[in-house]
Design a protein around this motif. Structure first.
Motif, PDB file in Angstrom:
ATOM      1  N   THR A  21       4.115  -9.664   0.531  1.00  0.00           N
ATOM      2  CA  THR A  21       3.389  -8.495   0.028  1.00  0.00           C
ATOM      3  C   THR A  21       4.308  -7.330  -0.308  1.00  0.00           C
ATOM      4  O   THR A  21       4.057  -6.590  -1.256  1.00  0.00           O
ATOM      5  CB  THR A  21       2.336  -8.049   1.058  1.00  0.00           C
ATOM      6  N   SER A  22       5.373  -7.157   0.462  1.00  0.00           N
ATOM      7  CA  SER A  22       6.299  -6.061   0.155  1.00  0.00           C
ATOM      8  C   SER A  22       6.993  -6.301  -1.176  1.00  0.00           C
ATOM      9  O   SER A  22       7.186  -5.374  -1.975  1.00  0.00           O
ATOM     10  CB  SER A  22       7.327  -5.903   1.272  1.00  0.00           C
ATOM     11  N   ASP A  67      -2.342  -2.228   3.482  1.00  0.00           N
ATOM     12  CA  ASP A  67      -1.352  -1.642   4.394  1.00  0.00           C
ATOM     13  C   ASP A  67      -1.826  -0.289   4.945  1.00  0.00           C
ATOM     14  O   ASP A  67      -1.031   0.451   5.523  1.00  0.00           O
ATOM     15  CB  ASP A  67      -0.025  -1.454   3.641  1.00  0.00           C
TER      16      ASP A  67
END
Length: 429
Positions: free
Chosen positions: A330-331, A360
């Motif tokens: 996801t980052s 997040d």
């Protein structure tokens, strides 16, 4: 109807036309002046030539030389008066032939067809010249997208000239393909290939496309792989093989071919890297286990970026974002979408990045990005407003949440869900 096939046909593959070499010769009874006939079994009687003027003979040769040399003005200046006023019908026919080529080279295919038909209808062409020009007329018809006339003209050429060539069947195969008569196209191309030891590579493109369009993906893939095996360093052969394997949904085989090319340094274009990445993503979606293929897709794109082959565009960064997201990175996905945002003309990357920020719990950043995306324009506006509502809810901004949900309720895709939420909120007051 024009068809855009999966496999791109080589432009003009059957249309490499040149002026038929037709030297003007004076009437002679000497056997040494006679050449072996190209159409010895033709049913058309040989006409008698009526060209006796040395002046016309010289002018015709100069005019045809000008055509061959792409000297349009000189060719017209010499040939037009002969076509209009020569006493020799044969000279007129030769001049019309030359002018037809001038028009074709100038992009006026219909004008070329008209002139070439007039040359043929003149009735004075020797058989060798007549049948060469008749075949050229068939090529002109293909260029003008008059595909049935192309086929009919080749049949007439074959019946009257009593000659068969590989090129004639390939020309018909091309025309049949354009008419979407795929079985006929396949038969014609296979016949062409059987008649020569050196078949044109472009014929395989028509054959593969015809197999693919007629639902014979396995046959198309077999032809493509055979062509690639014969030309392992040909990027067109690789692209064709991958394209037909993809259409046949043989994704592992297509990936294998491209990875072999990648390992040997044959992947040299942005399209190559992007296609391989997309192949991995599609294969993952079809296999049910998308994480590993998506990880490989991201690695391919990263390699392309690092080599400077894959360029910094919104589309490429969005593709990298999708690959990272599908591989649970996801980052990496967020970073890719954030790079896409300033390069994009629409707001799709904003929405993707905002969705990740919501996950997040970064609601303020998410709200800002999503609103920017909506303002830039998105395809699924209702979904974007639902995400905007979620970011407002995370910020405990109830009025903002309701306002976003009311917008989502106006979109048919999200209307029911948004209205149900609004009704529940109203009941809770």
């Amino acid at each position: 109807m024009k068809r855009v096939p999966l496999i791109k046909l080589l432009a003009g593959s059957a249309l490499a036309l040149a002026v038929v070499s037709t030297p003007v010769i004076a009437a002679s009874n000497s056997s040494k002046d006679k050449k072996e006939a190209l159409y010895p079994n033709a049913t058309r009687p040989e006409p008698k030539l009526d060209l006796t003027s040395e002046k016309d003979q010289k002018a015709i040769n100069e005019g045809l030389d000008a055509v061959n040399n792409q000297d349009k003005e000189k060719a017209i200046q010499i040939l037009q008066p002969i076509a209009d006023g020569s006493k020799s019908k044969y000279a007129q026919a030769l001049a019309l032939q030359g002018l037809a080529n001038v028009h074709y080279n100038d992009g006026d295919v219909k004008g070329a067809i008209d002139l070439l038909k007039r040359a043929l209808d003149n009735g004075t062409m020797p058989n060798d010249t007549y049948f060469q020009l008749q075949f050229m007329l068939a090529q002109f018809y293909l260029a003008d997208e008059q595909y049935q006339l192309c086929i009919d003209t080749v049949n007439k050429w074959r019946d009257e000239g009593k000659k068969e060539t590989a090129d004639s069947y390939a020309l018909q195969g091309n025309a049949y393909y354009r008419l979407e008569k795929f079985p006929e196209a396949i038969a014609a191309i296979k016949k062409a290939q059987s008649m020569t030891d050196k078949p044109n590579d472009s014929w395989n493109q028509i054959l593969m496309a015809s197999y693919s369009e007629s639902g014979q993906g396995d046959q198309a893939a077999q032809v493509a792989q055979q062509q690639l095996a014969a030309n392992p360093n040909d990027p067109n052969a690789l692209n064709n093989a991958v394209a037909v394997l993809m259409q046949a949904q043989k994704y592992p085989e297509a990936i294998s071919l491209m990875e072999k090319a990648r390992a040997s340094g044959q992947l040299k274009t942005e399209k190559d890297y992007v296609n391989l990445a997309k192949l991995y993503l599609v294969s993952g979606q079809n296999s049910g286990d998308q994480k590993e293929p998506a990880t490989k897709a991201a690695a391919v794109l990263q390699e392309g970026f690092s080599k400077g082959i894959v360029t910094s565009t919104a589309e490429n960064y969005s593709l990298l974002g999708a690959a990272n997201y599908m591989s649970d990175n996801t980052s990496g996905a967020l970073a890719a979408y954030q790079k896409a945002i300033p390069l994009a003309k629409d707001g799709e990357a904003n929405i993707r990045a905002g969705q990740l920020l919501i996950q997040d719990n970064k609601f303020s950043e998410a709200k800002s990005l999503i609103q920017q995306g909506i303002d830039k324009g998105v395809q699924h506006k209702g979904t974007a407003y639902m995400l905007l509502a979620e970011s407002c809810r995370g910020l405990k901004d109830k009025p903002g949440t309701i306002a976003a949900m009311e917008k989502a309720a106006q979109d048919p895709e999200t209307s029911a869900k948004a209205k149900a939420w609004l009704k529940a909120q109203g009941a809770g007051k």
